[in-house]
Scaffold this motif. Sequence first.
Motif, mmCIF file in Angstrom:
data_model
loop_
_atom_site.group_PDB
_atom_site.id
_atom_site.type_symbol
_atom_site.label_atom_id
_atom_site.label_comp_id
_atom_site.label_asym_id
_atom_site.label_seq_id
_atom_site.Cartn_x
_atom_site.Cartn_y
_atom_site.Cartn_z
ATOM 1 N N ARG A 28 76.816 -51.958 48.568
ATOM 2 C CA ARG A 28 75.790 -52.625 49.390
ATOM 3 C C ARG A 28 74.729 -53.324 48.713
ATOM 4 O O ARG A 28 73.710 -53.342 49.090
ATOM 5 C CB ARG A 28 75.191 -51.642 50.537
ATOM 6 C CG ARG A 28 76.246 -50.597 51.298
ATOM 7 C CD ARG A 28 76.102 -49.639 52.077
ATOM 8 N NE ARG A 28 74.982 -50.018 52.927
ATOM 9 C CZ ARG A 28 74.138 -49.097 53.599
ATOM 10 N NH1 ARG A 28 74.482 -47.755 53.315
ATOM 11 N NH2 ARG A 28 73.393 -49.469 54.311
ATOM 12 N N PHE A 29 75.197 -54.326 47.662
ATOM 13 C CA PHE A 29 74.210 -55.101 47.228
ATOM 14 C C PHE A 29 74.008 -56.278 47.880
ATOM 15 O O PHE A 29 74.672 -57.293 47.914
ATOM 16 C CB PHE A 29 74.818 -55.170 45.701
ATOM 17 C CG PHE A 29 74.519 -54.314 44.670
ATOM 18 C CD1 PHE A 29 73.729 -53.201 44.788
ATOM 19 C CD2 PHE A 29 75.304 -54.334 43.447
ATOM 20 C CE1 PHE A 29 73.690 -52.209 43.899
ATOM 21 C CE2 PHE A 29 75.116 -53.464 42.513
ATOM 22 C CZ PHE A 29 74.418 -52.265 42.665
ATOM 23 N N THR A 30 73.063 -56.209 48.917
ATOM 24 C CA THR A 30 72.910 -57.133 49.577
ATOM 25 C C THR A 30 71.606 -58.233 49.283
ATOM 26 O O THR A 30 71.498 -59.137 50.047
ATOM 27 C CB THR A 30 72.623 -57.006 51.115
ATOM 28 O OG1 THR A 30 71.576 -55.952 50.957
ATOM 29 C CG2 THR A 30 73.847 -56.128 51.658
ATOM 30 N N PHE A 31 70.995 -57.842 48.293
ATOM 31 C CA PHE A 31 69.777 -58.720 47.912
ATOM 32 C C PHE A 31 70.185 -60.169 47.583
ATOM 33 O O PHE A 31 71.359 -60.187 46.714
ATOM 34 C CB PHE A 31 69.024 -58.000 46.897
ATOM 35 C CG PHE A 31 67.905 -58.619 46.515
ATOM 36 C CD1 PHE A 31 66.690 -58.654 47.229
ATOM 37 C CD2 PHE A 31 67.478 -59.035 44.923
ATOM 38 C CE1 PHE A 31 65.771 -59.058 46.739
ATOM 39 C CE2 PHE A 31 66.306 -59.630 44.599
ATOM 40 C CZ PHE A 31 65.374 -59.769 45.583
ATOM 41 N N PRO A 32 69.475 -61.108 47.989
ATOM 42 C CA PRO A 32 69.985 -62.645 47.625
ATOM 43 C C PRO A 32 69.863 -62.967 46.151
ATOM 44 O O PRO A 32 70.538 -63.616 45.937
ATOM 45 C CB PRO A 32 69.042 -63.455 48.777
ATOM 46 C CG PRO A 32 67.943 -62.416 49.062
ATOM 47 C CD PRO A 32 68.321 -61.112 48.923
ATOM 48 N N LYS A 33 68.822 -62.533 45.540
ATOM 49 C CA LYS A 33 68.549 -63.046 44.002
ATOM 50 C C LYS A 33 69.447 -61.908 43.031
ATOM 51 O O LYS A 33 68.827 -61.197 42.599
ATOM 52 C CB LYS A 33 67.288 -63.077 43.698
ATOM 53 C CG LYS A 33 66.495 -64.310 44.432
ATOM 54 C CD LYS A 33 65.124 -64.711 44.099
ATOM 55 C CE LYS A 33 64.251 -63.348 44.361
ATOM 56 N NZ LYS A 33 62.757 -63.629 43.719
ATOM 57 N N ILE A 34 70.721 -62.247 42.893
ATOM 58 C CA ILE A 34 71.271 -61.449 41.957
ATOM 59 C C ILE A 34 72.221 -62.445 40.821
ATOM 60 O O ILE A 34 72.627 -63.488 41.012
ATOM 61 C CB ILE A 34 72.430 -60.632 42.890
ATOM 62 C CG1 ILE A 34 71.854 -59.436 43.648
ATOM 63 C CG2 ILE A 34 73.710 -60.548 42.068
ATOM 64 C CD1 ILE A 34 72.904 -58.783 44.464
ATOM 65 N N ILE A 35 72.126 -61.643 39.651
ATOM 66 C CA ILE A 35 72.813 -62.419 38.781
ATOM 67 C C ILE A 35 73.888 -61.496 38.157
ATOM 68 O O ILE A 35 73.861 -60.403 38.032
ATOM 69 C CB ILE A 35 72.084 -62.655 37.282
ATOM 70 C CG1 ILE A 35 70.757 -63.395 37.450
ATOM 71 C CG2 ILE A 35 72.671 -63.107 36.358
ATOM 72 C CD1 ILE A 35 69.839 -63.555 36.503
ATOM 73 N N ILE A 62 72.628 -57.815 38.225
ATOM 74 C CA ILE A 62 71.264 -57.632 37.935
ATOM 75 C C ILE A 62 70.400 -58.150 39.166
ATOM 76 O O ILE A 62 70.669 -59.467 39.619
ATOM 77 C CB ILE A 62 70.847 -58.639 36.660
ATOM 78 C CG1 ILE A 62 71.455 -58.042 35.654
ATOM 79 C CG2 ILE A 62 69.382 -58.259 36.418
ATOM 80 C CD1 ILE A 62 71.397 -56.736 35.167
ATOM 81 N N HIS A 63 69.606 -57.315 39.732
ATOM 82 C CA HIS A 63 68.742 -57.613 41.010
ATOM 83 C C HIS A 63 67.344 -58.417 40.198
ATOM 84 O O HIS A 63 66.743 -57.645 39.688
ATOM 85 C CB HIS A 63 68.506 -56.446 41.902
ATOM 86 C CG HIS A 63 69.775 -55.978 42.621
ATOM 87 N ND1 HIS A 63 70.961 -55.661 41.904
ATOM 88 C CD2 HIS A 63 69.726 -55.991 43.648
ATOM 89 C CE1 HIS A 63 71.873 -55.263 42.833
ATOM 90 N NE2 HIS A 63 71.140 -55.436 43.972
ATOM 91 N N LEU A 64 67.049 -59.435 40.726
ATOM 92 C CA LEU A 64 65.729 -59.943 40.092
ATOM 93 C C LEU A 64 64.819 -59.344 40.938
ATOM 94 O O LEU A 64 64.746 -58.805 41.959
ATOM 95 C CB LEU A 64 65.758 -61.495 40.281
ATOM 96 C CG LEU A 64 66.378 -62.040 39.380
ATOM 97 C CD1 LEU A 64 66.289 -63.575 39.136
ATOM 98 C CD2 LEU A 64 66.186 -61.561 37.932
ATOM 99 N N LEU A 65 63.791 -58.906 39.853
ATOM 100 C CA LEU A 65 62.481 -58.196 40.737
ATOM 101 C C LEU A 65 62.012 -59.013 41.850
ATOM 102 O O LEU A 65 62.020 -60.043 41.717
ATOM 103 C CB LEU A 65 61.367 -58.162 39.468
ATOM 104 C CG LEU A 65 60.242 -57.383 39.437
ATOM 105 C CD1 LEU A 65 60.374 -56.079 39.274
ATOM 106 C CD2 LEU A 65 59.326 -58.015 38.658
ATOM 107 N N ALA A 66 61.358 -58.128 42.606
ATOM 108 C CA ALA A 66 60.703 -58.633 43.694
ATOM 109 C C ALA A 66 59.917 -57.619 44.277
ATOM 110 O O ALA A 66 58.949 -57.022 43.359
ATOM 111 C CB ALA A 66 61.773 -59.151 44.913
#
Lengths: 68, 717
Positions: A28-35, A62-66
């Motif tokens: 469930r990796f739904t975060f938009p800023k992902i590498i 990798i989820h970028l910090l937010a």
Amino acid sequence: MVQIIKLNNRDFPWEEGLTIEKIMEIKRFTFPKIIVKVNGKLIEKEDYATTVVNKGDNVEIIHLLAGG
Amino acid sequence: MDIKRIKEGHKLLAEYKYELGTIERGYTNRTLYVNISDNTIASKAVTPMMKEKFVGGKGFGLWYLWNATTPSTKWDDPENEIVIAGGPACGITQYAGAGKSLVCSLSPLTDIPIDSNVGGFFGPLLKFSGWDALEIQGKAEKDVIVVIDGNKGLVTIEEAPYEAVDGHILGEQLTEMYADNEDDKRNVSVVTAGSGAEHTRMGLLNFSFYDPRRKVTRLKQAGRGGIGTVFRNKKIKALVVKFSNVKGDLNNAYDQAVINKTGIKYHREIHDLDHLQNNMRKIGTANIIEVMDEYDLLPVMNFQYGSHPDTEKIKSTVFIEKYITQGVQDGCWYGCSMSCAKAADCFKLKTGPYKGQRVTVDGPEYENAAGLGSNCGIFDPEAILELNFYCDTYGIDTISFGTATAFAMECYERGIINKEITGGLELKFGNFETAVELLHQMSRGEGFGTVVGQGVHRMKKLFVEKYGADPDFLFDIGMEQKGLEYSEYVSKESLAQQGGYGFTNKGPQHDEAWLIFMDMVNNQLPTFEDKAEALHYFPMFRTWFGLYGFCKLPWNDIVPADNKYTDEPAKVPEHVQNYLDVVYGVTGKRLSTEDMIRESERVYNFQKIFNIRMGKGLRKNDKAPYRSMGPVTKEEYESRQERYDNQLKEIGYNPEGKTTEEKIKVLREYREDQYEKLMDAVYKRRGWNSNGVPTIEYLKELGMDLPELIEVVKDLQ
Ligand code: SF4
């Protein structure tokens, strides 16, 4: 024995036909800023569905910090 | 609103004329000192030492506060100050997010210095009026306003008996009163608190800016730590600044071209990428409501859980589609292309003194939706907007209100307090009517609302002493530390974030570090040393914004398209370089990334020593409630049983056949031990001894071995 890959340096069960898109769905990796990298190689967003992950691969999502 | 009559009620108490002066490389080199006890108004020089060691903004605020107070000063003593300062980059219009001010004071919640950053026009207009900082001391006898007219070079203290107290009305009244005409309203900014700030310890300050498209005075909040309570305790009704000639070059920058170039590059990035990334221009920070829910990080019912099926009802798209006005440039200072200061217009209030009126609600920010919504079990967008509106106009911090109300609700549901104690209020999770009634009580200064308004720390004490509650259990579930309520993220599964909250100077606010993804999801910080490095770098880096007058959001709420190819994407290296370039452009100082961290380390350690001077700031003060680290109750454990059982197996404990209580105990011992170990690693990395005290050697290295600082730490080495 369960076959595994490394996902962010943790064990993750491997199955036939596993793709980046599938992993993202399961986790469930739904975060938009992902590498995404597979064995160090950067995978573009449009290739998530077609990038097949093999046994023993090293996958980094990798989820970028937010945060506020 | 009869402005003429209200104005006629003013009584002039003091007047001070000053030379307008000029700004050089971002500094006016003067501070405006106002004492409302004896009505002194004076100009103080900003010294080269201050600029070198404290830079500006929060640095100046803490320095003035230190000099104004003693170790025994309390928040409501006249000596306590409220200092507002922008910083050298404040007022830049070419780069996004350069209009912030920092407000410092001794906090009624924590009894140590608090700093809170805020947008709106006050900071920049204050500087353009000739002042790097505004330092207010004393206590008035009757309600006063302080007016700074930067066109005429005139400061006045005036008794102001007839104005409203609530922020949204007072902001309008004073904007109307001091603007020459409709166009001139942009040139007036007002600072207010509200009626709730008077009766609680969690009062905030509203900083206004006039929105010519909506024709309303908008409010941005310096929310944390109760500075609005100090403001009203001093009997300040409002501060007004007026300056009519805003232009892009007023900072008299060292190299304007560099600033322009950096700004253009950044605006292009926002234009091309925002809609693909965080959607800040559509919804602002509320874009992450559903993201936090998906990752089990959204606080639900006093941080018991991290997600809830009803989050669907309050996800960001609901606000975008139904409430938040779209297609408007909502920057809280000129030139902010990120424009996240969203608002819901024509929102009809259902309760309270303004019932039936249609108002503009500034927000919701993520924190509001999470704190007022999910954390109180309220999953209704209109309820969130209503609570948001009343918190702002009453001058109540949404975060402290949300976390404190959630705590009271849990105590009620567990039978620790009852209807008799709450004065008949059914304080159940999800009960919007009760939550909003608490707020109205805070405004009126009556009922259980004023108890909740004391904050979690004081409620815990009261419930134990008066109602026989179990102190250990309340310590576990009361989400406060150092007296400040936790902000709205569940940190249970991220040890680094537990430290990100627990090892802060001012109390558990995420503006020092937000490491949950790096730690929990990405697993980029596997060792204590990795975590400690992040808990050094990010708090220092983020402190830096507050020294210069920058907003933090444009740093990482968008990233350049090629950010992923960089060595450390989490730091967003290109944006860091942008900031260094802009600061070079303004001040002529060519800083490296190391210099940047060093500048922050000086101020950060100064604040740390300030805490120690006030009798806190030691290891024991960094102890955190267990709910921030793991499952306190059976329900919490069992709701995520697989996760916790697996962790127990990883640490060599077989959960099979064990009761939940036994498992909670073992998990808790392990997690608390991890927290202590992290503390050791972080203290070491930050140059502190194991008691959390900066070593003299390290202070020397920073150039912060000032005699007054050494005096505080020397016996604690
Ligand atoms: S990003 Fe948002 S909060 Fe920051 S300066 Fe811009 S509009 Fe204001």
